[in-house]
Enzyme design. Structure first.
Site, short mmCIF file in Angstrom:
data_model
loop_
_atom_site.label_atom_id
_atom_site.label_comp_id
_atom_site.label_asym_id
_atom_site.label_seq_id
_atom_site.Cartn_x
_atom_site.Cartn_y
_atom_site.Cartn_z
N ARG A 2 0.82 -1.21 0.00
CA ARG A 2 0.00 0.00 0.00
C ARG A 2 0.85 1.26 0.00
NH1 ARG A 2 -5.18 -1.54 1.56
NH2 ARG A 2 -5.80 0.47 0.75
N ARG A 18 -2.84 6.71 0.16
CA ARG A 18 -3.22 7.88 0.95
C ARG A 18 -2.16 8.46 1.87
NH1 ARG A 18 -8.93 6.22 3.33
NH2 ARG A 18 -7.59 4.62 4.19
N ARG A 27 -6.15 12.59 -6.61
CA ARG A 27 -7.43 11.88 -6.45
C ARG A 27 -8.63 12.79 -6.26
NH1 ARG A 27 -8.78 7.32 -4.14
NH2 ARG A 27 -10.79 8.31 -4.34
N ASP A 34 -7.02 -2.35 -7.17
CA ASP A 34 -7.60 -2.90 -5.96
C ASP A 34 -8.02 -4.34 -6.24
OD1 ASP A 34 -8.56 -1.88 -3.11
OD2 ASP A 34 -10.01 -3.34 -3.85
N TYR A 82 -15.56 -10.59 1.00
CA TYR A 82 -16.35 -9.39 0.66
C TYR A 82 -17.66 -9.76 -0.05
CZ TYR A 82 -12.32 -6.58 1.96
OH TYR A 82 -11.31 -6.00 2.66
O1 CP3 Z 1 0.29 0.55 -3.06
C1 CP3 Z 1 -0.48 -0.40 -3.23
O2 CP3 Z 1 -0.51 -1.36 -2.44
C2 CP3 Z 1 -1.28 -0.51 -4.52
C3 CP3 Z 1 -2.68 -0.43 -4.45
C4 CP3 Z 1 -3.59 -1.32 -3.61
C5 CP3 Z 1 -4.85 -0.84 -3.15
N1 CP3 Z 1 -5.54 -1.88 -2.59
C6 CP3 Z 1 -5.35 0.53 -3.31
C7 CP3 Z 1 -6.40 1.04 -2.39
C8 CP3 Z 1 -3.51 -2.67 -3.25
C9 CP3 Z 1 -2.37 -3.65 -3.47
C10 CP3 Z 1 -4.74 -3.00 -2.61
C11 CP3 Z 1 -5.07 -4.36 -2.16
C12 CP3 Z 1 -6.22 -4.56 -1.30
N2 CP3 Z 1 -7.43 -3.96 -1.35
C13 CP3 Z 1 -6.26 -5.55 -0.29
C14 CP3 Z 1 -5.14 -6.49 0.05
C15 CP3 Z 1 -4.07 -5.81 0.82
C16 CP3 Z 1 -4.39 -5.53 2.24
O3 CP3 Z 1 -4.35 -4.34 2.62
O4 CP3 Z 1 -4.66 -6.47 2.98
C17 CP3 Z 1 -7.52 -5.49 0.30
C18 CP3 Z 1 -8.02 -6.34 1.45
C19 CP3 Z 1 -8.26 -4.49 -0.39
C20 CP3 Z 1 -9.67 -4.08 -0.16
C21 CP3 Z 1 -9.73 -2.65 0.25
N3 CP3 Z 1 -9.59 -1.59 -0.63
C22 CP3 Z 1 -9.98 -2.12 1.54
C23 CP3 Z 1 -10.20 -2.97 2.79
C24 CP3 Z 1 -9.98 -0.74 1.44
C25 CP3 Z 1 -10.30 0.25 2.53
C26 CP3 Z 1 -9.17 0.49 3.45
C27 CP3 Z 1 -8.34 1.66 2.99
O5 CP3 Z 1 -7.11 1.53 3.01
O6 CP3 Z 1 -8.92 2.71 2.68
C28 CP3 Z 1 -9.71 -0.41 0.08
C29 CP3 Z 1 -9.58 0.92 -0.50
C30 CP3 Z 1 -8.26 1.23 -1.15
N4 CP3 Z 1 -7.51 0.39 -1.92
C31 CP3 Z 1 -7.62 2.49 -1.12
C32 CP3 Z 1 -6.45 2.38 -1.89
C33 CP3 Z 1 -5.45 3.44 -2.22
C34 CP3 Z 1 -8.12 3.73 -0.39
C35 CP3 Z 1 -9.10 4.43 -1.26
C36 CP3 Z 1 -8.92 5.93 -1.25
O7 CP3 Z 1 -7.78 6.43 -1.31
O8 CP3 Z 1 -9.97 6.57 -1.22
#
Ligand code: CP3
Length: 351
Positions: free
Chosen positions: A32, A36, A45, A81, A156
């Site tokens: 990640r 953010r 964004r 994602d 999910y």
């Molecule tokens: O840098 C990176 O890792 C690349 C991008 C990436 C995102 N999601 C972007 C994202 C990756 C590899 C993921 C994987 C992901 N998404 C996982 C597996 C990794 C982990 O953290 O366990 C899971 C479970 C998800 C599902 C998901 N997406 C959740 C639970 C959330 C909310 C939590 C959060 O961090 O906000 C997201 C949203 C998400 N995915 C964001 C980003 C940048 C935030 C959205 C935003 O910026 O508005």
């Protein structure tokens, strides 16, 4: 030509470590890292929804490159994602800010699962284009592609959104095994196609995120989940890229998760790397496992912890430094840059 074949990334520290070698500096990237914690990400964004950003090749590529430029990490991870391929296959899913993936309606019955359609190859065009643009800019730095594993996706799909213990999914696998198998098999092929598209477009390695699998017993994992994770990675097994497998709270599952046929195990911060290596056998390259909570601690505390992680990582044949889970949004990005400098300093290698 693919960067692993034309020589751009084959000898990079990341790919060497993923193949079991010890490059002269410890490679490092952060789960990640694209997101953010970076002000330049938040600026880009503004006004664009998360999934729309993922499906805009110009944006996904720029966001992927931001942390590579800023921190000098050894890899980019494609900005996307785990639910993106579900959306591309027609599932009504959105990412709600601060909450995560939310379904229009949960999938819980045989009739619900029967509505699922395969992912049409053309739908992956925005992913292919985003990856290709990114790889053209990255030069010798490898891009990691990724996907969610079938169980984490099902957590999910069945719940309809984020949940603490994924109880409904864990019920379904026993209450209605045929529906469970149909759902996981569909998820395996959709997520496998997403992985394959990223590799064909130029990703040099892939990571399968089974983030929530730590809620399962070894028996349930092996009988109800592992066959479908194997089915997912079979989509890239002919392509010769290293495969990393990661989940949270997987101390008891590490051996079974490795046994699906992956090259590298990601370890979360609950288990020291030397203990993980003893469980897996020292030939398995490890990735991890800085405690994300320490990113906000005073630098001397964090520095000592990072050096301890690197030292314990020496128990394994190879080690890629990373966090035990994703970068928390409130992280000071300068702290991440400092960790990269520390990992790349000769002292960290010989410590
Ligand atoms: O840098 C990176 O890792 C690349 C991008 C990436 C995102 N999601 C972007 C994202 C990756 C590899 C993921 C994987 C992901 N998404 C996982 C597996 C990794 C982990 O953290 O366990 C899971 C479970 C998800 C599902 C998901 N997406 C959740 C639970 C959330 C909310 C939590 C959060 O961090 O906000 C997201 C949203 C998400 N995915 C964001 C980003 C940048 C935030 C959205 C935003 O910026 O508005």
């Amino acid at each position: 030509m693919h960067p692993l074949i034309d020589g751009r990334t084959a000898d990079s520290p990341l790919i060497r470590a993923y193949r079991g070698d010890r490059p002269s500096t410890t490679p490092v990237w952060f789960m990640r890292q694209a997101g953010r914690s970076l002000p330049e990400y938040r600026a880009l964004r503004v006004g664009t929804k998360m999934l729309d950003a993922c499906l805009d090749p110009e944006l996904s590529s720029e966001i992927t490159l931001q942390p590579v430029r800023r921190h000098g990490v050894d890899a980019g991870i494609f900005f996307s994602d785990i639910v993106v391929p579900l959306r591309l296959a027609g599932v009504d899913v959105d990412i709600v800010p601060g909450r995560g993936p939310v379904l229009g309606a949960p999938l819980r019955t045989a009739a619900d699962v029967a509505t699922l359609r395969p992912l049409e190859p053309d739908a992956l065009a925005p992913i292919t284009e985003g990856v290709a643009r990114t790889v053209a800019e990255l030069g010798n730095t490898p891009l990691i592609g990724f996907a969610g594993a079938p169980f984490t996706l099902a957590a999910y799909l069945v719940e309809g959104g984020p949940s603490k213990d994924h109880l409904r999914a864990r019920t379904l696998m026993h209450a209605d095994p045929a529906t469970w198998d149909a759902l996981l098999s569909w998820a395996a092929d959709v997520t496998g196609a997403f992985l394959r598209a990223q590799v064909l477009a130029g990703a040099s390695a892939v990571q399968l995120f089974d983030s929530w699998v730590g809620s399962l017993s070894v028996a349930d994992y092996e009988s109800r989940v592992a066959p479908f994770s194997r089915q997912a990675i079979a989509h890239v097994s002919d392509l010769g890229v290293p495969v990393v497998h990661f989940g949270v709270g997987t101390g008891e599952l590490l051996r079974s998760m490795h046994a699906i046929g992956v090259d590298v195990m990601g370890v979360d911060d609950r288990l020291p790397l030397d203990t993980a290596s003893a469980r897996l056998g020292s030939a398995v390259p490890l990735q991890g496992n800085i405690n994300p909570a320490l990113l906000a601690a005073p630098w001397p505390v964090l520095e000592a912890h990072v050096l301890d992680v690197i030292e314990r990582g020496r128990a394994a044949s190879a080690h890629v430094l990373n966090l035990g889970h994703g970068v928390p949004p409130e992280t000071d990005p300068d702290v991440l840059t400092r960790i990269v400098r520390l990992a790349h300093a000769p002292a960290a290698v010989h410590a």
